[in-house]
Design an enzyme around this catalytic site. Structure first.
Site, PDB file in Angstrom:
ATOM      1  N   ASP A   1       0.839  -1.194   0.000  1.00 17.16           N
ATOM      2  CA  ASP A   1       0.000   0.000   0.000  1.00 17.16           C
ATOM      3  C   ASP A   1       0.876   1.247   0.000  1.00 17.16           C
ATOM      4  OD1 ASP A   1      -3.048   0.778   1.914  1.00 17.16           O
ATOM      5  OD2 ASP A   1      -2.154   1.688   0.115  1.00 17.16           O
TER       6      ASP A   1
ATOM      7  N   LYS B   1      -1.846   7.676   6.738  1.00 15.82           N
ATOM      8  CA  LYS B   1      -2.556   7.212   5.540  1.00 15.82           C
ATOM      9  C   LYS B   1      -3.965   7.755   5.573  1.00 15.82           C
ATOM     10  CE  LYS B   1      -2.326   3.041   4.124  1.00 15.82           C
ATOM     11  NZ  LYS B   1      -2.226   3.583   2.733  1.00 15.82           N
TER      12      LYS B   1
ATOM     13  N   GLY C   1      -6.402   9.419   0.509  1.00 14.65           N
ATOM     14  CA  GLY C   1      -7.408   9.030  -0.478  1.00 14.65           C
ATOM     15  C   GLY C   1      -8.701   8.528   0.149  1.00 14.65           C
TER      16      GLY C   1
ATOM     17  N   GLU D   1      -7.917  -0.292   4.512  1.00 11.54           N
ATOM     18  CA  GLU D   1      -6.465  -0.474   4.363  1.00 11.54           C
ATOM     19  C   GLU D   1      -5.850  -0.988   5.655  1.00 11.54           C
ATOM     20  OE1 GLU D   1      -5.345   3.440   3.172  1.00 11.54           O
ATOM     21  OE2 GLU D   1      -5.308   2.905   1.049  1.00 11.54           O
TER      22      GLU D   1
HETATM   23  O1  DER Z   1      -5.493   7.061   1.081  1.00  9.20           O
HETATM   24  C1  DER Z   1      -4.579   6.256   1.298  1.00  9.20           C
HETATM   25  O2  DER Z   1      -4.407   5.697   2.393  1.00  9.20           O
HETATM   26  C2  DER Z   1      -3.529   6.054   0.239  1.00  9.20           C
HETATM   27  O3  DER Z   1      -2.967   4.774   0.331  1.00  9.20           O
HETATM   28  C3  DER Z   1      -2.453   7.105   0.465  1.00  9.20           C
HETATM   29  O4  DER Z   1      -1.916   6.909   1.763  1.00  9.20           O
HETATM   30  C4  DER Z   1      -1.350   7.027  -0.564  1.00  9.20           C
HETATM   31  O5  DER Z   1      -1.884   7.490  -1.772  1.00  9.20           O
HETATM   32  P1  DER Z   1      -0.896   7.884  -2.971  1.00  9.20           P
HETATM   33  O6  DER Z   1      -0.176   6.609  -3.350  1.00  9.20           O
HETATM   34  O7  DER Z   1      -1.824   8.351  -4.059  1.00  9.20           O
HETATM   35  O8  DER Z   1       0.032   8.947  -2.461  1.00  9.20           O
END
Ligand code: DER
Length: 232
Positions: A85, A98, A101, A107
């Protein structure tokens, strides 16, 4: 290299180092994970790997289906071999922010079910202390009817301000894949993140925090010079 290429470098290194045949793989959410799924599907096809994927969001589910990878879930596979992730920020001790998004809850569940949780990120996420690079605060998923008392409790106990995340392509607040709201807690100074994470989760109405403490085993950073740096 630009951030997008750096994401790809990190993603490819992690998939090449941690994916092997007959694995159940947790697929994270966001933009960096897209490169990891690209590489994973390429390897599955080339090496005829037997891989099963568990998503962490509607976005991850679509990625799995669009790449013709085998979709599964925690009912069938409550124990995963590895989860990969992204992160919004990674500190020196591998504590993560995190949820940028909005997918932090599923997650964290999937990461918690994996034997190995691997983080992939571009150089902008590589930090010494949380808040140095990431200025949008700690995302906190809350039950909609409680977002005001939760916001007030956080500000009262830990300082800063917890702001309701408003949607851009929809009127009103962001609604998560779990039908909840998100507060972005703009903290004022560094904290004992382990203690703060536990204390915030105890507030009635809090579903999950975007603080991943003691969960990540290793982080891969794509660097501006085209190298890949790891932290474990
Ligand atoms: O929203 C989330 O947890 C995503 O995993 C974020 O932590 C990382 O998103 P990115 O790869 O677009 O920077």
């Amino acid at each position: 290299v630009m951030a997008e290429e750096a994401k790809k470098l990190a993603a490819y290194a992690a998939v090449d180092n941690h994916i092997q045949n007959n694995q159940v793989v947790g697929i994270g959410s966001g933009s960096t994970i897209v490169y990891a799924v690209d590489r994973l599907s390429e390897r599955v096809r080339q090496e005829k790997l037997n891989i099963v994927c568990v998503p962490t969001s509607f976005q991850a589910r679509q990625l799995i289906l669009q790449h013709c990878l085998t979709l599964s879930d925690l009912d069938r596979h409550p124990e995963l071999d590895v989860a990969i992730d992204g992160a919004d920020e990674v500190d020196a001790g591998l504590t993560l922010i995190k949820g940028g998004g909005g997918c932090l809850t599923q997650e964290k569940i999937v990461a918690g079910c994996a034997k190995h949780f691997i983080v992939i990120a571009d150089f902008r996420k590589d930090s010494k202390a949380l808040g140095q690079q990431w200025k949008k605060g700690v995302p906190i998923e809350v039950i909609p009817m409680a977002y005001i008392p939760v916001s007030r409790a956080i500000a009262k106990r830990f300082g800063g301000e917890a702001v309701l995340r408003m949607a851009v392509s929809k009127a009103g607040p962001v609604v998560t894949d779990n039908s909840n709201f998100i507060l972005d807690w703009k903290f004022e100074h560094s904290q004992n993140w382990k203690e703060v994470n536990t204390a915030i989760k105890m507030i009635p109405g809090v579903v999950e925090t975007g603080l991943f403490v003691g969960m990540a085993e290793k982080a891969y950073f794509g660097m501006e010079d085209g190298s890949v740096k790891t932290r474990d």
